[in-house]
Design an enzyme around this catalytic site. Sequence first.
Site, mmCIF file in Angstrom:
data_model
loop_
_atom_site.group_PDB
_atom_site.id
_atom_site.type_symbol
_atom_site.label_atom_id
_atom_site.label_comp_id
_atom_site.label_asym_id
_atom_site.label_seq_id
_atom_site.Cartn_x
_atom_site.Cartn_y
_atom_site.Cartn_z
ATOM 1 N N HIS A 52 0.834 -1.211 0.000
ATOM 2 C CA HIS A 52 0.000 0.000 0.000
ATOM 3 C C HIS A 52 0.866 1.256 0.000
ATOM 4 O O HIS A 52 0.587 2.231 -0.715
ATOM 5 C CB HIS A 52 -0.928 -0.019 1.217
ATOM 6 C CG HIS A 52 -1.762 1.208 1.353
ATOM 7 N ND1 HIS A 52 -1.541 2.156 2.332
ATOM 8 C CD2 HIS A 52 -2.811 1.664 0.626
ATOM 9 C CE1 HIS A 52 -2.423 3.122 2.204
ATOM 10 N NE2 HIS A 52 -3.206 2.853 1.184
ATOM 11 N N GLU A 55 2.229 1.852 -3.463
ATOM 12 C CA GLU A 55 1.237 2.484 -4.339
ATOM 13 C C GLU A 55 1.219 3.996 -4.135
ATOM 14 O O GLU A 55 1.168 4.771 -5.094
ATOM 15 C CB GLU A 55 -0.131 1.877 -4.037
ATOM 16 C CG GLU A 55 -1.293 2.611 -4.647
ATOM 17 C CD GLU A 55 -2.456 2.749 -3.672
ATOM 18 O OE1 GLU A 55 -3.007 3.863 -3.576
ATOM 19 O OE2 GLU A 55 -2.805 1.761 -3.011
ATOM 20 N N HIS A 56 1.300 4.440 -2.873
ATOM 21 C CA HIS A 56 1.323 5.878 -2.577
ATOM 22 C C HIS A 56 2.588 6.534 -3.128
ATOM 23 O O HIS A 56 2.541 7.633 -3.671
ATOM 24 C CB HIS A 56 1.262 6.098 -1.064
ATOM 25 C CG HIS A 56 -0.127 6.072 -0.504
ATOM 26 N ND1 HIS A 56 -0.693 7.132 0.158
ATOM 27 C CD2 HIS A 56 -1.072 5.099 -0.510
ATOM 28 C CE1 HIS A 56 -1.917 6.833 0.535
ATOM 29 N NE2 HIS A 56 -2.169 5.586 0.162
ATOM 30 N N GLU A 132 -4.309 7.761 7.857
ATOM 31 C CA GLU A 132 -5.312 6.890 7.245
ATOM 32 C C GLU A 132 -5.654 5.726 8.185
ATOM 33 O O GLU A 132 -6.822 5.365 8.350
ATOM 34 C CB GLU A 132 -4.757 6.361 5.915
ATOM 35 C CG GLU A 132 -5.776 5.837 4.954
ATOM 36 C CD GLU A 132 -5.174 5.458 3.615
ATOM 37 O OE1 GLU A 132 -5.889 4.840 2.814
ATOM 38 O OE2 GLU A 132 -3.986 5.761 3.369
#
Length: 424
Positions: A52, A55-56, A132
């Site tokens: 994840h 991806e950022h 998040e």
Amino acid sequence: MTLPRPDYRETRLENGLTIVTEAMPHVATVALGVWIGAGARDEAEGEHGLSHLLEHMAFKGTERRSAQAIAEDIENVGGDINAATSVEYTCYTARVLGEDTALALDVLGDILTASTFDPTELERERGVILQEIAAVEDAPDDLVGDLFVETAYPGQPLGRPILGRPETVSAFTPDALRGFVATHYRPERMVIVAAGAVDHDVVVDAAHRFYGVTPAGSGPIAPPATYRGGEKRLQRKHEQVNLMLGLPGRSFRDEDYYATQLFAQVLGGSISSRLWQEVREKRGLAYSVDAFHWPFSDTGVFGIGAGFAEGDAKAFMDVAIDTLRETAETLTEVELARAKAQVKVGLLAALETPGGRIERLARQILAWGRIVPMHELVERVEAVDVEATRAAGRALLTGAPTLAAIGPLKTLPKYAAIAGRLRG
């Protein structure tokens, strides 16, 4: 049912990378992307949340472009760019006018092959992800989903939250990101897909330019997952209980997959479903209630989700479980026909946009190694009969339950009592 004949073209490079395009007449834009068959469940113990974060970081600068230049190059031509991480894949996508396909592919190829993973940008994005994670902790309807999967697959990569944990996210380095890309972003586990106003040769040319010299290979395969079940309760001073009750489901490769999907649709997939009618309309026990079936490549989990007042906990559980058991025995032809129509509309609606088409094509290539024609999917849905759907429901009831609940839980029945009621 007459289905439109798609205009597919497919090319496979010598190193195993697959390129698929679908031309769509009368469409001026193109949706395109790169899908990698590696996601959260491919992370090693110390890599939780790495896919994840990767991806950022893809949009934070390359050897040729700054983060601002990545955004401006796409938005200057009216396009947009995005990425997403799931349990079993990661994708990087863009949407532009057909004439700007080469530009979009250049940007995507750049971020996937030449990202710098600048330490300053990494520290900044690490902070974003920590926020998040904190936001999920403050949203019980989101957190209960993470607890549910974690309880169904305890101690396994499949059961870990995609976002990661604060302690792992805080420890990642640029080298860790580079190592994950080198290990998992391999040609045989990647597919480039484009649909809309697309020229297949333009896409193939970009694939050769960015990935043609990458050595063949698929990288390591994630270990098999095993459904376990159990319970996780978080007692909190909330206004209502957020709950998920689950049972072992089916892999999308399983022969009972379509029957299980249809059973979930009849039970709780719409406002005409049995759960909605019994729980919401007849008794007013919950604002919303649904049944779902989440399939993966080697396993699956079925569940019921709802939010309700503390004083309604026992009544809700009794009605939900009784409805589940009764549906497995008395599901009707009329209900199955309705569920089939709803599933078919969902399948066909995905064909109405270029974005929906590329996601469908990419997932099929990663899962099956081929494009599965829509008529074949519709035929599989139509082939399921009432007895097969009932049998799929009865099979669910043979497994150990998973219970995840957050909120005021003092009146929620004990796990043993819930398991006993499920067994009948």
